[in-house]
Design an enzyme around this catalytic site. Structure first.
Site, PDB file in Angstrom:
ATOM      1  N   LYS A 132     -11.710  -3.546   8.998  1.00  0.00           N
ATOM      2  CA  LYS A 132     -11.712  -4.392   7.803  1.00  0.00           C
ATOM      3  C   LYS A 132     -12.856  -5.399   7.844  1.00  0.00           C
ATOM      4  CE  LYS A 132      -8.190  -7.424   9.846  1.00  0.00           C
ATOM      5  NZ  LYS A 132      -6.973  -8.211   9.610  1.00  0.00           N
ATOM      6  N   GLN A 141       0.583 -11.017  -2.623  1.00  0.00           N
ATOM      7  CA  GLN A 141      -0.799 -10.611  -2.377  1.00  0.00           C
ATOM      8  C   GLN A 141      -1.468 -10.180  -3.679  1.00  0.00           C
ATOM      9  OE1 GLN A 141       0.145  -7.547   0.586  1.00  0.00           O
ATOM     10  NE2 GLN A 141      -0.944  -8.763   2.109  1.00  0.00           N
ATOM     11  N   CYS A 195       0.793  -1.242   0.000  1.00  0.00           N
ATOM     12  CA  CYS A 195       0.000   0.000   0.000  1.00  0.00           C
ATOM     13  C   CYS A 195       0.821   1.286   0.000  1.00  0.00           C
ATOM     14  CB  CYS A 195      -1.022  -0.009   1.130  1.00  0.00           C
ATOM     15  SG  CYS A 195      -0.553  -0.840   2.628  1.00  0.00           S
ATOM     16  N   ASP A 214      -3.170  -7.760  -4.416  1.00  0.00           N
ATOM     17  CA  ASP A 214      -3.449  -6.489  -3.768  1.00  0.00           C
ATOM     18  C   ASP A 214      -4.075  -5.489  -4.721  1.00  0.00           C
ATOM     19  OD1 ASP A 214      -3.361  -5.393  -1.288  1.00  0.00           O
ATOM     20  OD2 ASP A 214      -1.188  -5.274  -1.159  1.00  0.00           O
ATOM     21  N   HIS A 244      -8.419  -0.917   0.798  1.00  0.00           N
ATOM     22  CA  HIS A 244      -7.457  -2.000   0.557  1.00  0.00           C
ATOM     23  C   HIS A 244      -8.277  -3.263   0.317  1.00  0.00           C
ATOM     24  CE1 HIS A 244      -4.143   0.213   2.887  1.00  0.00           C
ATOM     25  NE2 HIS A 244      -5.253   0.871   3.209  1.00  0.00           N
ATOM     26  N   ARG A 257       7.946 -10.771   5.324  1.00  0.00           N
ATOM     27  CA  ARG A 257       7.900 -10.625   6.790  1.00  0.00           C
ATOM     28  C   ARG A 257       8.812 -11.690   7.388  1.00  0.00           C
ATOM     29  NH1 ARG A 257       2.240  -9.400   7.242  1.00  0.00           N
ATOM     30  NH2 ARG A 257       1.820  -7.818   5.649  1.00  0.00           N
ATOM     31  N   HIS A 287      -5.707  -1.201  -4.412  1.00  0.00           N
ATOM     32  CA  HIS A 287      -6.083  -0.062  -3.578  1.00  0.00           C
ATOM     33  C   HIS A 287      -6.936   0.881  -4.399  1.00  0.00           C
ATOM     34  CE1 HIS A 287      -2.511  -1.776  -1.637  1.00  0.00           C
ATOM     35  NE2 HIS A 287      -3.191  -1.507  -0.542  1.00  0.00           N
TER      36      HIS A 287
END
Length: 646
Positions: free
Chosen positions: A472, A384, A337, A386, A518, A366, A388
């Site tokens: 979320k 991901q 993000c 992902d 997100h 991570r 946005h």
């Protein structure tokens, strides 16, 4: 008299000092026999706790999540008592309930518990359970609590108590056993009818590798023997479906010690599977107005300081990448993000140009502890799906609902039909772990709740489960074995647009903040594929499976005809291969069944003569003779029936 409000909204009057069990009996004696725990004014209490004020009461049975938690926490006490009977000098630490069962961490000194000891521990637990000993809570002064555990040379309990104050220290007694405990127990040990010690493992005290290593004993228990039998049968089925086992058998992915723990290697079949999933979602995203972007795997430290990710993930991230330039530091990105915020910041926008929907299959990193890594479900590098969305406040409701539709489309196309939406909100008490103003949080939380209700989703609200930058909507999916997995998430964020100073020019010619959504329908490709593998047992939907058809010539004389059939089906974009091994047809069929290839086309003298194929369906058997064109038409109908339209 006190007034007790029940979950259905009804209010009943009771004498002050009445217990949750008294309330249960007033509802139904049959119901009361199954009540094992209670929640009064959002606080866990015993079923024997006197109620002295007005309040809201929820009663739980073993069928409830909170009921299981209480049952298993109580069983952990009995496990600790059993261990103490075999090892009198053992030092007990903590024994919480977990998702399936419980564990107790113990310091055994020079002693060792192995699977050879499991049966003895189980029999001792059942012996103690049959005593029907009541769990009794009592408040203890800090001084007395410290003296009690110092007399046992138990530095672990002493350390726990030193962080507490008078008035918040309680002991739980049952039989001749005492343990430091906050409460939440079943009425008596007699409710425990079946137990199983599942495994032992090493665990550091408080999860810190610098501390002593303890022995963690895992167990599970049930109020009926039948439940334990069913659970163990479920575990056996889960072993067959373990994604690590299936991934190896189906040649989808691998791990290498030289590459590093938690860093999966995608093999050709697995890479092709991932690509099909990506193309499937990209096609839907294109229809929904998303634009694909790409961002680097690293970013300057300042990027993640601005976003708040450095504070949140700094300790869990890989160490900084330092360049020859003094003071310059980069990090492997923990999230996509911040990069997408900077893409938005690349140019000014008018309200007429919003919403902007940026999507990326972005890999993030991570540094998970090695003991927490597990196949594809817990890795150190994952991709991901992902995206946005940057929109005006007026557009938020529609955009959020459109994302819900996209998530539901993904689930239906992949056979996930049993799911619950979880609205994850801020912790009401502990707000310091979140960023942003109360006003922004309130707007974001209301937006999610309203959209969820209007979409008619079956949902629950969980406080304290929000992301650090916003609330979320998580989708909790049940697989074929009834296990719950978190797949897919949608988040509303008013905070990152402020931290990155994002804006757009409104109709009033003034600058305004966009709202940021997100979303990741898969969540992560690794975790999603792992869950899909275990849900399907490796029998993917026909549109997705790596090999849809295998052609089996009954001898090498029909190899050329098999190749001709292969050419025809591949021209129709059907994934196929020829098994040209010098093996008997029966062996080829068995191997194709084991490899979970949906359709087998057997070709020999008659098929070559007639221009046909003998079709066999995995798990079902012969379907008869088809011309190649008939089979192609049949298969395409089968594929289309498993793929939802968006």
């Amino acid at each position: 008299m006190i007034q007790i409000t029940l979950p259905d909204g009804s209010v009943k009057d009771f004498q002050s000092g009445s217990t949750p069990m008294d309330v249960a009996i007033s509802i139904s004696e049959g119901f009361a026999r199954n009540v094992i725990s209670a929640l009064f004014n959002n606080k866990t209490v015993e079923t024997t706790t006197p109620l002295t004020e007005n309040g809201t009461l929820t009663l739980f049975t073993f069928n409830d999540v909170e009921g299981k938690k209480t049952f298993w926490h109580s069983s952990a006490h009995v496990l600790a008592q059993a261990i103490t009977s075999f090892y009198p000098n053992v030092k007990l630490t903590i024994g919480p309930a977990i998702e399936n069962g419980y564990y107790y961490d113990v310091d055994l000194g020079d002693n060792v518990i192995s699977d050879k000891d499991f049966n003895d521990i189980e029999q001792k637990m059942l012996e103690l359970a049959r005593g029907k000993y009541e769990f009794k809570m009592r408040e203890v002064s800090k001084e007395d609590a410290l003296n009690f555990y110092k007399s046992q040379n138990n530095q672990y309990k002493v350390e726990l108590i030193e962080n507490l104050t008078d008035g918040e220290i309680t002991f739980c007694d049952h039989s001749d056993f005492t343990d430091l405990c906050r409460g939440g127990h079943i009425p008596n040990t007699g409710l425990i009818k079946a137990v199983k010690v599942m495994s032992v493992a090493g665990a550091y005290w408080r999860g810190d590798e610098k501390n002593n290593q303890l022995t963690r004993v895992y167990g599970i228990s049930f109020p009926k023997q039948k439940m334990l039998i069913e659970y163990l049968e479920l575990l056996e089925e889960a072993k067959k479906r373990d994604h690590r086992k299936l991934g190896k058998e189906l040649e989808l992915f691998a791990f290498s010690a030289k590459v590093g723990q938690g860093l999966p290697l995608w093999l050709p079949k697995g890479a092709a599977l991932r690509d099909r999933l990506e193309q499937f979602l990209k096609k839907a995203q294109k229809k929904a107005g998303y634009e694909m972007v790409m961002t680097p795997h690293i970013g300057q430290k300042e990027l993640y300081v601005t976003s708040g990710h450095y504070e949140k993930y700094g300790e869990d991230s890989f160490q900084p990448i330092r360049t020859p330039k003094d003071g310059e530091e980069f990090f492997l990105k923990p999230m996509n993000c911040p990069h997408h915020c900077e893409i938005y910041n690349n140019k000014p926008y008018s309200y007429k140009e919003l919403p902007k929907r940026f999507a990326e299959f972005g890999t993030v990193y991570r540094y998970e502890q090695s003991g927490e890594l597990h196949g594809l479900t817990r890795v150190r590098g994952f991709t991901q799906d992902d995206a946005h969305i940057f929109c005006t406040p007026d557009q938020l409701d529609k955009e959020f609902k459109d994302v819900i539709d996209l998530v539901l489309y993904v689930f239906k196309s992949l056979g996930f039909e049993d799911f619950t939406a979880q609205v994850s909100l801020r912790d009401k008490e502990n707000k310091e772990k979140y960023i942003g103003s109360d006003e922004n949080w309130e707007k974001a939380e209301n937006a999610i709740l309203n959209a969820t209700k209007e979409k008619g989703l079956n949902y629950v609200v969980e406080y304290g489960e929000a992301a650090f930058y916003g609330p979320k909507l998580d989708f909790m999916v049940k697989d074929a074995l009834g296990r719950s997995w978190q797949l897919g998430t949608i988040q509303v964020d008013y905070n990152l647009p402020e931290r990155f100073d994002l804006n757009y020019k409104g109709a009033d010619n003034q600058l305004h903040r966009p709202v940021m959504i997100h979303r990741a329908p898969f969540g992560s490709m690794e975790r999603f594929i792992a869950v899909l593998l275990e849900h399907t047992g490796g029998k993917f939907p026909l549109w997705l499976i790596p090999e849809q058809v295998i052609i089996l010539p009954i001898s090498e004389k029909y190899q050329k005809y098999a190749e001709n059939v292969l050419h025809l089906v591949e021209n129709s974009e059907i994934r196929a291969l020829v098994d040209d091994r010098n093996e008997k047809t029966g062996r080829k069929i068995r191997d194709a069944e084991l490899n979970k290839i949906p359709f087998m086309l057997i070709v020999g003298e008659q098929e070559e003569k007639d221009g046909t194929v003998s079709v066999r369906k995995q798990g079902e058997g012969d379907l008869g003779a088809f011309t190649v064109n008939e089979f192609i038409s049949f298969l395409n109908k089968e594929i289309n029936s498993t793929l939802e339209q968006f």
